[in-house]
Design an enzyme around this catalytic site. Structure first.
Site, PDB file in Angstrom:
ATOM      1  N   LYS A 189       0.844  -1.204   0.000  1.00 25.90           N
ATOM      2  CA  LYS A 189       0.000   0.000   0.000  1.00 25.90           C
ATOM      3  C   LYS A 189       0.881   1.257   0.000  1.00 25.90           C
ATOM      4  O   LYS A 189       2.098   1.155   0.231  1.00 25.90           O
ATOM      5  CB  LYS A 189      -0.903  -0.022   1.235  1.00 25.90           C
ATOM      6  N   TYR A 227      17.060  30.322   4.088  1.00 21.25           N
ATOM      7  CA  TYR A 227      15.945  31.035   4.703  1.00 21.25           C
ATOM      8  C   TYR A 227      16.189  31.314   6.182  1.00 21.25           C
ATOM      9  O   TYR A 227      16.645  30.445   6.915  1.00 21.25           O
ATOM     10  CB  TYR A 227      14.662  30.209   4.587  1.00 21.25           C
TER      11      TYR A 227
END
Ligand SMILES: *Cc1c(COP(=O)(O)O)cnc(C)c1O
Length: 338
Positions: free
Chosen positions: A35, A238
């Site tokens: 999955k 940043y």
């Protein structure tokens, strides 16, 4: 087109992990949970390799995940069962029925199915009481499943779930019974029943000493986009969270939090080329990461580095679970099996 970041996937390690889990499963067959796109590694590549190794039972979450693999010709069980919106059957696919409503939806098809019974997790599944009341009568059940809530720790719930599940033996038409996920396999032979369903350990997840011998499968690699000289006192990235203590060389990589290399690796992650260890400097951006490359004088634009991603160690470092580390790996990577 070749992407500027890739997952290096070790096919031998994947198959060796399945074979180890298969041996640990004793007489029980060993399936595979694929999955969430094979826990981020690519469900197709995983399923093809495990099917070739002898794996016969695959588990996905949704019909869409199952349909994407149906042409491979292996048996696929859809863990979330069948909704009103799903097709009532598809070649090689069968639902794991979880509710009375799903049972009612499926029964008229007369097709084989699996059934999930809840034994204490209280997530999905019909109850033992409903089974006793005849809910499953007339269904063609391949496998009766239950799922362990605490298999990765010592908990009295494990033995309670084991006993509750074992008590259902012979109470349904199921040909097989299946309880154990990766951690459940390590709990001992009692937990294996007829079929085990490992996921995380196939992909290198280690949840305890019982998983000794499990090998890492995935290594993210990224290409250098730019190499630059940074002067002492300059900042990188940043919010200027890294200040260069001296003149140094920095490389910018084509990977970021949009690829699943999350901001928790800011100032903590490591990259490598050859023997050189290259620290992540400052904040991880959406698509870019800066690393210090003084240890790799020859590294330049277009060269590749590997990012440290050993699952247990990286989980400790980042605070993310080993599952999140894998399933977060994004769509921009090329997934390359070696
Ligand atoms: C995801 C899942 C598995 C596999 O679990 P791991 O912990 O990854 O081994 C097995 N069974 C069910 C029902 C699952 O949802």
């Amino acid at each position: 087109m070749i992407a500027p970041s890739r997952l290096r996937l070790d096919g031998d390690a994947l198959v060796a992990n399945w074979k180890l889990l298969d041996r640990m499963s004793g007489a029980a067959a060993c399936g595979a949970a694929v999955k969430a796109d094979g826990y981020g590694l690519g469900a197709r590549g995983v399923t093809e390799r495990l099917a070739a190794a002898g794996c016969r039972d695959f588990f996905v979450a949704t019909w869409a995940e199952g349909l994407a693999l149906a042409d491979l010709g292996v048996a696929i069980s859809v863990l979330h069962g069948v909704r009103a919106e799903d097709p009532l059957g598809a070649p090689n696919l069968r639902p794991v029925l979880n509710t009375a409503e799903q049972v009612a939806r499926w029964r008229p098809t007369g097709l084989p199915c699996d059934v999930m019974v809840d034994t204490g997790m209280n997530r999905l599944g019909v109850s033992a009481e409903e089974i006793g009341a005849g809910l499953l009568d007339g269904l063609r059940i391949e496998t009766l499943l239950s799922h362990l809530a605490c298999a990765d720790e010592e908990s009295p719930l494990n033995a309670r779930q084991l006993a509750g599940f074992a008590a259902l033996k012979g109470r349904t038409s199921a040909k097989r019974m299946s309880l154990a996920n990766s951690a459940g396999i390590a709990l001992g032979a009692d937990y294996a029943f007829d079929l085990t369903r490992p996921g995380i350990a196939l992909y290198g997840g280690v949840q305890g000493p019982g998983h000794a011998g499990i090998r890492q499968v995935v290594t993210p690699e990224s290409q250098v986009l730019q190499r630059r000289r940074v002067r002492a006192g300059d900042t990188v990235g940043y919010n200027a969270t890294f200040t260069a203590p001296m003149d140094m060389d920095v490389a910018i990589l084509n990977i970021g939090y949009a690829d699943g290399y999350l901001r928790c690796f800011s100032g903590k992650g490591l990259a490598r080329t050859g023997d050189a260890v290259l620290p992540v400097l400052g904040r991880v951006s959406m698509d870019l990461v800066a690393i210090g490359v003084d240890a790799a004088p020859g590294l330049g634009e277009g060269d590749w580095v590997a990012l440290d991603y050993d699952l247990p160690a990286t989980s400790k470092l980042s605070g993310l679970s080993q599952y999140e580390l894998l399933t977060g790996l994004g769509a921009r990577f090329d997934r390359i099996w070696y």
